[in-house]
Design a protein around this motif. Structure first.
Motif, PDB file in Angstrom:
ATOM      1  N   LYS A  16      -6.250  -8.161  -6.054  1.00 15.12           N
ATOM      2  CA  LYS A  16      -6.950  -9.268  -4.670  1.00 15.12           C
ATOM      3  C   LYS A  16      -8.021  -8.226  -4.060  1.00 15.12           C
ATOM      4  O   LYS A  16      -8.143  -7.058  -4.307  1.00 15.12           O
ATOM      5  CB  LYS A  16      -6.147  -9.559  -3.595  1.00 15.12           C
ATOM      6  N   ASP A  17      -8.872  -8.669  -4.309  1.00 16.09           N
ATOM      7  CA  ASP A  17     -10.117  -7.960  -3.335  1.00 16.09           C
ATOM      8  C   ASP A  17      -9.954  -7.573  -1.809  1.00 16.09           C
ATOM      9  O   ASP A  17      -9.572  -7.633  -1.543  1.00 16.09           O
ATOM     10  CB  ASP A  17     -11.129  -9.302  -3.871  1.00 16.09           C
ATOM     11  N   CYS A  18     -10.633  -6.647  -2.302  1.00 14.84           N
ATOM     12  CA  CYS A  18     -10.712  -6.133  -0.474  1.00 14.84           C
ATOM     13  C   CYS A  18     -11.234  -6.290   0.599  1.00 14.84           C
ATOM     14  O   CYS A  18     -12.151  -6.464   0.059  1.00 14.84           O
ATOM     15  CB  CYS A  18     -11.302  -4.112  -1.087  1.00 14.84           C
ATOM     16  N   GLY A  19     -10.995  -6.872   1.271  1.00 15.64           N
ATOM     17  CA  GLY A  19     -11.827  -7.221   3.033  1.00 15.64           C
ATOM     18  C   GLY A  19     -11.637  -8.773   2.322  1.00 15.64           C
ATOM     19  O   GLY A  19     -12.034  -9.447   3.565  1.00 15.64           O
ATOM     20  N   SER A  20     -10.874  -9.409   1.018  1.00  9.93           N
ATOM     21  CA  SER A  20     -10.288 -10.686   1.215  1.00  9.93           C
ATOM     22  C   SER A  20      -9.278 -11.090   2.208  1.00  9.93           C
ATOM     23  O   SER A  20      -8.388 -10.623   2.473  1.00  9.93           O
ATOM     24  CB  SER A  20      -9.949 -11.892  -0.222  1.00  9.93           C
ATOM     25  N   PRO A  21      -8.879 -12.741   2.512  1.00 10.83           N
ATOM     26  CA  PRO A  21      -7.793 -12.924   3.615  1.00 10.83           C
ATOM     27  C   PRO A  21      -6.962 -11.976   3.198  1.00 10.83           C
ATOM     28  O   PRO A  21      -6.055 -11.873   3.670  1.00 10.83           O
ATOM     29  CB  PRO A  21      -7.868 -13.959   3.274  1.00 10.83           C
ATOM     30  N   ASP A  22      -6.508 -12.041   1.771  1.00 11.51           N
ATOM     31  CA  ASP A  22      -4.723 -11.197   1.387  1.00 11.51           C
ATOM     32  C   ASP A  22      -4.521 -10.402   0.590  1.00 11.51           C
ATOM     33  O   ASP A  22      -3.871  -9.724   0.018  1.00 11.51           O
ATOM     34  CB  ASP A  22      -4.608 -12.770   0.208  1.00 11.51           C
ATOM     35  N   GLY A  23      -6.426 -10.013   0.790  1.00 13.86           N
ATOM     36  CA  GLY A  23      -6.255  -8.553   0.563  1.00 13.86           C
ATOM     37  C   GLY A  23      -6.233  -7.189   1.152  1.00 13.86           C
ATOM     38  O   GLY A  23      -6.322  -7.376   2.375  1.00 13.86           O
ATOM     39  N   LEU A  24      -6.290  -5.742   0.716  1.00 10.23           N
ATOM     40  CA  LEU A  24      -6.082  -4.562   1.614  1.00 10.23           C
ATOM     41  C   LEU A  24      -7.902  -4.976   2.511  1.00 10.23           C
ATOM     42  O   LEU A  24      -8.241  -5.794   2.154  1.00 10.23           O
ATOM     43  CB  LEU A  24      -5.900  -4.288   0.619  1.00 10.23           C
ATOM     44  N   PRO A  25      -7.619  -3.915   3.769  1.00  6.55           N
ATOM     45  CA  PRO A  25      -8.543  -3.973   4.169  1.00  6.55           C
ATOM     46  C   PRO A  25      -9.558  -3.155   3.873  1.00  6.55           C
ATOM     47  O   PRO A  25      -9.244  -2.334   3.383  1.00  6.55           O
ATOM     48  CB  PRO A  25      -7.552  -3.799   5.813  1.00  6.55           C
TER      49      PRO A  25
END
Length: 74
Positions: A16-25
């Motif tokens: 999951k990409d950082c910053g995506s809704p289900d990813g890491l902040p």
């Protein structure tokens, strides 16, 4: 046949990409590279106006940008 069963049961999760809704902040400033990846960075030291030199430190895989280095800030 056993290999196919193993692969279908034990697939790693999709990244999951950082910053995506289900990813890491996203917690650090970062720049996007020409190939689409991101490079996070951390700035420190004396004020830009007082600095005589720029120092860029590249860390390896078993450390992070948050590594504290014994560099004088005088």
């Amino acid at each position: 046949m056993l290999r196919l069963a193993y692969l279908s049961l034990f697939k790693p999760p999709t990244p999951k990409d950082c910053g995506s809704p289900d990813g890491l902040p996203v917690t650090s400033p970062r720049v996007q590279l020409s190939d689409g990846r991101y490079l996070a960075y951390k700035q420190g030291g004396v004020a830009k106006e007082k600095a005589k030199h720029n120092v860029i430190i590249v860390h390896d895989f078993d450390s992070s940008k948050d590594l504290m280095l014994p560099i004088s800030e005088v």
